[in-house]
Design an enzyme around this catalytic site. Structure first.
Site, PDB file in Angstrom:
ATOM      1  N   SER A  74       0.793  -1.224   0.000  1.00  0.00           N
ATOM      2  CA  SER A  74       0.000   0.000   0.000  1.00  0.00           C
ATOM      3  C   SER A  74       0.825   1.273   0.000  1.00  0.00           C
ATOM      4  CB  SER A  74      -0.940   0.009   1.209  1.00  0.00           C
ATOM      5  OG  SER A  74      -0.206   0.000   2.422  1.00  0.00           O
TER       6      SER A  74
ATOM      7  N   HIS B  62      -5.144  -3.990  -1.820  1.00  0.00           N
ATOM      8  CA  HIS B  62      -4.812  -2.989  -2.834  1.00  0.00           C
ATOM      9  C   HIS B  62      -4.592  -3.603  -4.211  1.00  0.00           C
ATOM     10  CE1 HIS B  62      -4.413   0.538  -0.174  1.00  0.00           C
ATOM     11  NE2 HIS B  62      -4.079  -0.364   0.726  1.00  0.00           N
TER      12      HIS B  62
ATOM     13  N   LYS C 260     -11.519  -0.203  -0.526  1.00  0.00           N
ATOM     14  CA  LYS C 260     -10.507   0.426  -1.391  1.00  0.00           C
ATOM     15  C   LYS C 260     -11.117   0.606  -2.784  1.00  0.00           C
ATOM     16  CE  LYS C 260      -7.338   0.383   1.866  1.00  0.00           C
ATOM     17  NZ  LYS C 260      -8.115  -0.155   2.995  1.00  0.00           N
TER      18      LYS C 260
END
Length: 405
Positions: free
Chosen positions: A192, A220, A251
């Site tokens: 990340s 991610h 996300k």
């Protein structure tokens, strides 16, 4: 000992962190953390302190936050089920929409079943804690997310770190472990803070040789890598698989919650052993509805993924050629590494004055001397907006003497 005397042990720590914040944010224009941003529904802009600024540090990789279809799905869930759930999932908290979302997660990730947690953090802590305990060994990449580290430390297992994205070092670490115990290797699919990708085929080979389990956190990578945004296995052409996959719904998916996928028998066991799942309130209906619709849109519109991938590659190339350090980024997460914490705050402040939000990340979230702005390119960013951001980032970098004129 009275209460005030007990607090004296904590007071120096409180004073130290507040002093550090004051050193970085010594005037209002330098405030870059815990700022309330008001987003515009149909653009990448936000409003803060009366200014309209281009947000370049948000997580919404596939550009669905504020999408009317997602909003309507959240509203429909509230209309049918209310604003909350009357308990934990094991008791009165499960609604049909939870099971519908779990089926969609499993389908999207190519697994038999899934389990949805109240957060990605809880999914990691709960899964790692259920899998391992005293006498077992958990091997973590040096840059694993805090939720993975916390889960490992809370489990009671022996925790060993290996160098970032270094399968050879992992091999040596595993060679020193007891083959008659559970050995769990945990990595982020996409890191990340750096935007680089775990070498899944090499990690798989090492784990297989030593009889270790391999767990990947797709927080991610979902919606970010792979031709259709299905994560690290798709990125490597589905040639290898992880034993355990977890991820988040906050996300690329504009909601809340976390997930784990696997076979039905394993998940039936896990839902009774993963304490954050068993003892946390069920995910609220609005979040479930939003997540479900977002995954269905992503399934139908993979062009969102390819657009973000192409624009992030262009952004990285231009910034790197201009002299900015983007590390080993290969994804929509692009660090602009500037050195000290002070440099990062100076740079973020200059970027804001140029009309762009690039948020600073400092120690201990990153190693000393590697403070940065963490930039995220999303499908909602237009090419014109990215060009504007590039100009702002480079102008601010020159003002801060991070690159030459």
């Amino acid at each position: 000992m009275n209460a005030s005397a007990a607090w004296q042990h904590l007071e120096p720590k409180v004073v130290a962190i507040n002093r550090r914040i004051a050193e970085l944010e010594w005037e209002p224009s330098r405030r870059n953390n815990f700022v309330a941003y008001k987003p515009e529904r149909d653009s990448s802009y936000v409003e803060v302190d009366g200014d309209r600024l281009l947000m370049m540090s948000g997580y919404g990789y596939i550009g669905l936050n504020g999408d009317q279809r997602v909003v309507e799905a959240a509203k429909a869930a509230v209309d049918e089920y209310g604003t909350g759930t009357p308990g934990v999932r094991a008791l009165a908290g499960t609604i049909p929409l939870h099971e519908e979302l779990e089926a969609e997660v499993a389908k999207f990730t190519g697994r038999e079943s899934s389990l949805v947690f109240s957060s990605g953090y809880a999914a990691n802590v709960g899964t790692v804690g259920a899998l391992c305990g005293a006498g077992d060994t958990i091997l973590l990449d040096k840059l694993d997310h805090a939720s993975i580290v916390d889960g490992a430390q809370l489990s009671g297992a022996t925790v060993t770190r290996f160098r970032h994205n270094d399968p050879r070092h992992l091999d040596r670490r595993l060679a020193g472990t007891d083959p008659d115990t559970t050995r769990l290797v945990v990595v982020d699919s996409v890191y990340s803070m750096d935007g680089d990708i775990a070498p899944l085929p090499e990690l798989r080979e090492v784990c297989d040789r030593h009889g270790a389990l391999l767990m990947v956190d797709e927080a991610h990578s979902l919606g970010v890598i792979g031709a259709t945004g299905r994560g690290i296995e798709e990125h490597f052409n589905n040639e290898v698989r992880a034993d355990i996959k977890v991820g988040t719904l906050s996300k690329a998916v504009p909601s809340n919650g976390g997930w784990i996928v696997g076979n039905e028998q394993f998940l039936q066991w896990l839902k009774r052993l993963a304490r954050p799942f068993l003892f946390s309130a069920a995910l609220a209906p609005a979040q479930v509805g939003a997540a479900l619709e977002s995954l269905r849109i992503l399934d139908r519109e993979p062009e969102r993924v390819t657009r973000a991938q192409a624009e992030s590659a262009r952004f990285r190339q231009i910034m790197s050629e201009a002299g900015m350090n983007t590390g080993d980024s290969q994804t929509a997460v692009v660090p602009l590494i500037v050195g000290s914490d002070e440099n990062a705050w100076d740079y973020a402040t200059a970027c804001r004055k140029a009309g762009v939000i690039g948020l600073p990340v400092m120690t201990p979230a990153v190693p000393p001397g590697l403070a940065r702005l963490r930039i995220a390119i999303t499908a909602k960013h237009t090419r014109e907006e990215i060009d504007f951001a590039i100009d702002a980032f480079l102008t601010a970098a020159r003002q801060c003497r991070l690159i030459g004129e």
